[in-house]
Every structure is written in structure tokens, then in C-alpha cells.
Design an enzyme around this catalytic site. Structure first.
Site, mmCIF file in Angstrom:
data_model
loop_
_atom_site.group_PDB
_atom_site.id
_atom_site.type_symbol
_atom_site.label_atom_id
_atom_site.label_comp_id
_atom_site.label_asym_id
_atom_site.label_seq_id
_atom_site.Cartn_x
_atom_site.Cartn_y
_atom_site.Cartn_z
ATOM 1 N N ILE A 13 0.856 -1.204 0.000
ATOM 2 C CA ILE A 13 0.000 0.000 0.000
ATOM 3 C C ILE A 13 0.885 1.244 0.000
ATOM 4 O O ILE A 13 0.601 2.221 -0.691
ATOM 5 C CB ILE A 13 -0.962 0.022 1.210
ATOM 6 C CG1 ILE A 13 -1.723 -1.306 1.317
ATOM 7 C CG2 ILE A 13 -1.955 1.176 1.068
ATOM 8 C CD1 ILE A 13 -2.664 -1.385 2.503
ATOM 9 N N ASP A 62 14.773 1.070 10.475
ATOM 10 C CA ASP A 62 13.775 0.357 11.269
ATOM 11 C C ASP A 62 13.015 1.370 12.122
ATOM 12 O O ASP A 62 13.645 2.172 12.823
ATOM 13 C CB ASP A 62 14.545 -0.642 12.168
ATOM 14 C CG ASP A 62 13.634 -1.570 12.938
ATOM 15 O OD1 ASP A 62 12.470 -1.217 13.191
ATOM 16 O OD2 ASP A 62 14.124 -2.658 13.312
ATOM 17 N N ILE A 63 11.696 1.318 12.106
ATOM 18 C CA ILE A 63 10.930 2.292 12.908
ATOM 19 C C ILE A 63 11.098 2.063 14.415
ATOM 20 O O ILE A 63 10.696 2.900 15.206
ATOM 21 C CB ILE A 63 9.418 2.339 12.543
ATOM 22 C CG1 ILE A 63 8.728 0.984 12.764
ATOM 23 C CG2 ILE A 63 9.213 2.859 11.131
ATOM 24 C CD1 ILE A 63 7.203 1.080 12.763
ATOM 25 N N THR A 128 -6.495 -1.045 10.413
ATOM 26 C CA THR A 128 -7.184 -2.087 9.651
ATOM 27 C C THR A 128 -8.553 -2.419 10.249
ATOM 28 O O THR A 128 -8.757 -2.276 11.462
ATOM 29 C CB THR A 128 -6.307 -3.365 9.641
ATOM 30 O OG1 THR A 128 -7.079 -4.470 9.185
ATOM 31 C CG2 THR A 128 -5.782 -3.713 11.041
ATOM 32 N N ASP A 129 -9.450 -2.923 9.403
ATOM 33 C CA ASP A 129 -10.772 -3.356 9.898
ATOM 34 C C ASP A 129 -10.643 -4.553 10.835
ATOM 35 O O ASP A 129 -11.568 -4.879 11.577
ATOM 36 C CB ASP A 129 -11.724 -3.666 8.735
ATOM 37 C CG ASP A 129 -11.253 -4.771 7.797
ATOM 38 O OD1 ASP A 129 -10.168 -5.333 8.011
ATOM 39 O OD2 ASP A 129 -11.989 -5.064 6.831
ATOM 40 N N GLU A 130 -9.477 -5.230 10.812
ATOM 41 C CA GLU A 130 -9.323 -6.432 11.652
ATOM 42 C C GLU A 130 -9.338 -6.100 13.138
ATOM 43 O O GLU A 130 -9.561 -6.979 13.966
ATOM 44 C CB GLU A 130 -8.041 -7.187 11.282
ATOM 45 C CG GLU A 130 -8.042 -7.601 9.829
ATOM 46 C CD GLU A 130 -7.231 -8.844 9.520
ATOM 47 O OE1 GLU A 130 -6.722 -9.476 10.452
ATOM 48 O OE2 GLU A 130 -7.127 -9.171 8.325
ATOM 49 N N TYR A 153 -1.725 -10.498 14.883
ATOM 50 C CA TYR A 153 -1.609 -9.321 14.006
ATOM 51 C C TYR A 153 -2.582 -8.230 14.435
ATOM 52 O O TYR A 153 -2.198 -7.082 14.686
ATOM 53 C CB TYR A 153 -1.860 -9.723 12.542
ATOM 54 C CG TYR A 153 -2.152 -8.539 11.635
ATOM 55 C CD1 TYR A 153 -1.166 -7.609 11.335
ATOM 56 C CD2 TYR A 153 -3.425 -8.356 11.075
ATOM 57 C CE1 TYR A 153 -1.441 -6.509 10.516
ATOM 58 C CE2 TYR A 153 -3.700 -7.285 10.265
ATOM 59 C CZ TYR A 153 -2.710 -6.353 9.987
ATOM 60 O OH TYR A 153 -2.988 -5.273 9.181
ATOM 61 N N ALA A 155 -4.232 -7.854 17.177
ATOM 62 C CA ALA A 155 -4.000 -7.371 18.543
ATOM 63 C C ALA A 155 -2.892 -6.318 18.546
ATOM 64 O O ALA A 155 -2.968 -5.309 19.253
ATOM 65 C CB ALA A 155 -3.634 -8.533 19.450
ATOM 66 N N LYS A 157 -2.077 -4.373 15.962
ATOM 67 C CA LYS A 157 -2.587 -3.162 15.294
ATOM 68 C C LYS A 157 -3.541 -2.398 16.224
ATOM 69 O O LYS A 157 -3.529 -1.167 16.253
ATOM 70 C CB LYS A 157 -3.300 -3.525 13.984
ATOM 71 C CG LYS A 157 -2.399 -4.094 12.901
ATOM 72 C CD LYS A 157 -1.369 -3.105 12.373
ATOM 73 C CE LYS A 157 -1.971 -1.989 11.573
ATOM 74 N NZ LYS A 157 -0.896 -1.103 11.024
ATOM 75 N N ASN A 182 -9.734 -5.060 3.260
ATOM 76 C CA ASN A 182 -8.724 -5.786 2.460
ATOM 77 C C ASN A 182 -8.369 -5.055 1.170
ATOM 78 O O ASN A 182 -9.241 -4.810 0.340
ATOM 79 C CB ASN A 182 -9.260 -7.166 2.059
ATOM 80 C CG ASN A 182 -9.245 -8.130 3.213
ATOM 81 O OD1 ASN A 182 -9.905 -7.898 4.207
ATOM 82 N ND2 ASN A 182 -8.494 -9.208 3.079
ATOM 83 N N PRO A 208 -5.458 -22.986 -2.327
ATOM 84 C CA PRO A 208 -5.835 -23.503 -1.000
ATOM 85 C C PRO A 208 -6.843 -22.594 -0.286
ATOM 86 O O PRO A 208 -6.468 -21.659 0.419
ATOM 87 C CB PRO A 208 -4.500 -23.544 -0.251
ATOM 88 C CG PRO A 208 -3.668 -22.488 -0.897
ATOM 89 C CD PRO A 208 -4.108 -22.364 -2.317
#
Ligand code: NAD
Ligand code: DAU
Length: 342
Positions: A13, A62-63, A128-130, A153, A155, A157, A182, A208
């Protein structure tokens, strides 16, 4: 606002956003700061480096490295940070959560500290929407909803979102947060489902599909998401969160059928395999808040899937070398012993 620090700008992105930023704002300078993990690739930005040499700088870093972050911000007189840098793949977070906590949580904290110490810089967090977790029935997540992350992931974010918000409340840092559905489109590493399935199908390998394939996702075109981010950066209300997605959902099986149809490949390539652990069944966001700012997506999910398929068909130079490297060991680890469902 002129000197924009784009972390994770060599990823999927991020590189699409850097292109949009430089095209749309001729007076801006962009400093990409990226660690170049497996997902960060300089070839994602090779055209940018050629066309915008006078306004674009790449720095490998590296951040989590506070000293380097601060030195780079000062050296380039940065006034705005847009943070894309993250470990982003749910399946990898299930295998090895460590890097997710480091980059997505501690790295975000490091950037916030730099923004606070170096003059309350404008800060935008890509989320993210997650973070909302699995959404029941026909409900939609709204920006004020409580967060219920369910994977390492998400958690990480969600934790980052809480830090960003806390820095606004505590220190008055001028922040905004966008939560994207997504993304699909050019330059997405082929571990994510759409590029994985397109490239598998082009190689006549099975696709898969986890479990019954009836999980629901909102597949949005990456450039639409980037337009939304840019609008929030410029017109969003400070301290606010904005959902970004089409608001239209489909099952993974519907996505696969469109993808195979666009490629002219048979449905017999579909193979149902053991599900992802803790798999979120459905994400779906209410996107009225960003639409009220004046944004709407230019692609439906189906158009986004078809456009993405065509990009991968036309850009083998980009993904063939990736699929022959680190990706092979990763693929073997995730799919090698995975149970095939009847
Ligand atoms: P990506 O994995 O393609 O790219 C991540 C980039 O971050 C890479 O260039 C990588 O090198 C860089 N990076 C990783 N760790 C770093 C560190 N410690 N320091 C500096 N750079 C580092 O990811 P993406 O899909 O482009 O996602 C970008 C952002 O958008 C992430 O924050 C992700 O959580 C968020 N997001 C992604 C989606 C999606 O569908 N892909 C949707 C919503 C939100
Ligand atoms: O929703 C936004 C999120 O989208 C981002 O925050 C993440 O960074 C990004 O990776 C993505 O997460 P998902 O887990 O939704 O994306 P992924 O492409 O891994 O999977 C999409 C769906 O496809 C999901 O329901 C799992 C399924 N899937 C995925 C893979 C890799 C399969 O059925 N088979 C697969 O091999």
C-alpha cells in the site's frame, strides 16, 4: 505540509500511496523510511525513483530505532508522518508473533515519541478493519465501536491504535487514524490471498481455500484506499478515526470464482484445506464517515479483483523472482502439511 515521512513506503500500500502523493502534490517532498523486510522491495518504487528524483528520498531503517528515526526526521525537516510500516500477514503472525509486537506496537510508539519530541508533527496511522474482530450477522463496524482483535496481528494493530489515540489525548498530538478493508492491486506480496491465488493459477497450481470459503471480506482497490488516506490526511478532523472500504462484502469463494473467470482457468483448481486458526468469519465496515468527507471508491470489489488479476498477468517480471525465493520456504511451512478437506 511539505516534507512527508512515509514509513513502510516500499511495501504494497505504501508504494501505491507514495506514487499518488508525488503525482497529486507537486510541492511535496517524500522521504520513504523502510526496513526492507521480505515484504519491502525497492523494485516497487523504481519508477518513482526515476521520475521524481528531485522530490523523493529513500532511507533504509527500522521504525523501532528511535535514534535513526529522529535523525532522519530532523535531517529532512519532516512535518508529517504517515505510518504504513508493519508486519501485516495474519498467517505469519500465527507462526511467529514476535516481530508483530516489535514493529506494529513498539515501532508505532517510537514514531509517536519522535513526533511529540520534534514539534508535535502531524501523524497519520494506517490501521485495519481487523481491529474490530469478527462482525456478526448483518452488523457493520463503526469508528466508535470497541475493538475486539482476535489474531496476534490484529491485537498488535489495535494496540497501536490505542497508543495513537492516547498521544492525542495526553500530549495533543495532531493525529488521525484510517482503518482499511482488504486491499488488492499492484505490488501485493503473493502471500496474501488474491495475488497468491492468481499466481498459483497462472502456474496451474491448486488454490488452498481455508475451510468452507464462506468467510466474508470487503476487497477494495488499493488506489481507492490511498485516495481515502490522502483525503483524511488533508481534510480529516484531528483526533478522529475513519473506516475506508467499499462497504460491499463477498465470500472468499465468490472472489475465487471471479478470479478464475478473469483468467479463464477451471474451478477444479479450488482445493479446500484446513482452516486458519482463529479465522475471523466476517469483516464489514460502515463507511459513511469518510464518504461524508467527499470520498467514494472508483472500483467495486469485482472490478478490483479483475484489475488485480490483469496486473499480475502483465507483470510476471515482478512476482516470478519473489516466488522463487524466501516465499518457497514460507509456502512449504504454511501449506506443506496442511490437511486437505474432502
Ligand atoms: P506490506 O507487508 O506489503 O508492507 C509493509 C512494509 O513495512 C514493507 O515495506 C516492510 O519492509 C516495512 N516494514 C516492516 N517492518 C518495518 C520496520 N520495523 N521498520 C520500517 N519498515 C518496516 O504491507 P501492506 O499490505 O502494504 O500494509 C501497509 C499498512 O496497511 C500496514 O500497517 C497494514 O497493517 C495496513 N493495512 C493493510 C491492509 C491490506 O489489505 N494489505 C488493509 C488495511 C490496513
Ligand atoms: O482486512 C484488512 C487486512 O486484510 C489487513 O489488515 C491485513 O494486513 C491483510 O493481510 C488482510 O488480512 P486477511 O487475513 O483478511 O487477508 P489474507 O489475504 O491473508 O486472507 C483473505 C481471506 O482469504 C481470509 O478470509 C483468509 C482467506 N485465505 C487466505 C489465504 C492466504 C484462504 O482461504 N487461503 C489462503 O491461502
Amino acid at each position: 505540509m511539505q516534507n512527508i515521512f512515509v514509513t513502510g513506503g516500499a511495501g504494497f500500500i505504501g508504494c501505491n500511496y507514495v506514487r499518488l502523493l508525488l503525482e497529486k502534490h507537486p510541492n511535496y517532498r517524500v522521504i520513504v523510511f523502510d526496513k526492507l523486510t521480505y515484504a519491502g522491495r525497492l523494485e516497487n518504487l523504481q519508477d518513482v525513483a526515476a521520475v521524481y528524483a528531485d522530490r523523493y528520498t529513500f532511507v533504509q531503517g527500522d521504525i523501532c530505532d528511535a535514534q535513526m528515526v529522529e535523525a532522519t526526521i530532523q535531517q529532512h525537516d519532516v512535518d508529517t508522518i504517515v505510518n504504513f510500516a508493519a508486519e501485516t500477514h495474519v498467517d505469519r503472525s500465527i507462526l511467529e508473533p514476535d516481530a508483530f509486537v516489535k514493529t506494529d506496537v513498539f515501532g508505532t510508539y517510537t514514531l509517536l515519541e519522535a513526533a511529540r519530541k520534534l514539534g508535535n508533527l502531524r501523524y497519520h496511522q494506517i490501521s485495519t478493519d481487523e481491529v474490530y474482530g469478527h462482525i456478526e450477522g448483518d452488523q457493520r463496524s463503526e469508528e466508535g465501536d470497541k475493538l475486539h482483535p482476535r489474531s496476534p496481528y490484529s491485537a498488535s494493530k489495535a494496540s497501536a491504535d490505542h497508543f495513537v489515540h492516547a498521544y492525542h489525548i495526553t500530549y495533543g498530538l495532531p493525529i488521525t487514524i484510517s482503518r482499511g478493508a482488504n486491499n488488492i492491486g499492484p505490488y501485493q506480496y503473493p502471500e496474501k490471498v488474491v495475488p497468491l491465488f492468481v499466481t498459483n493459477a497462472l502456474n496451474d497450481q491448486r488454490l488452498p481455500v481455508y475451510g468452507d470459503g464462506k468467510q466474508m471480506r470487503d476487497y477494495q482497490y488499493v488506489v481507492d484506499h490511498c485516495e481515502g488516506i490522502d483525503l483524511i490526511l488533508h481534510k480529516g478532523e484531528i483526533g478522529e478515526v475513519y473506516n475506508v472500504g467499499t462497504g460491499q462484502e463477498m465470500t472468499n469463494l465468490e472472489m475465487v470464482e471471479i478470479l478464475l473467470d478473469e483468467l479463464g482457468k477451471p474451478r477444479s483448481l479450488i482445493q479446500h484445506v484446513e482452516d486458519r486458526q482463529g479465522h475471523d468469519r466476517r469483516y464489514c465496515m460502515d463507511v459513511r464517515k469518510i464518504m461524508a468527507l467527499g470520498w467514494e471508491p472508483s472500483h467495486t470489489p469485482e472490478e478490483a479483483i479483475r484489475a488485480t488479476v490483469r496486473w499480475y498477468v502483465d507483470n510476471r517480471w515482478w512476482w516470478e523472482p519473489i516466488r522463487s525465493g524466501e516465499f518457497r520456504q514460507y509456502y512449504e511451512r504454511v501449506y506443506g502439511n496442511r490437511k486437505v478437506l474432502a
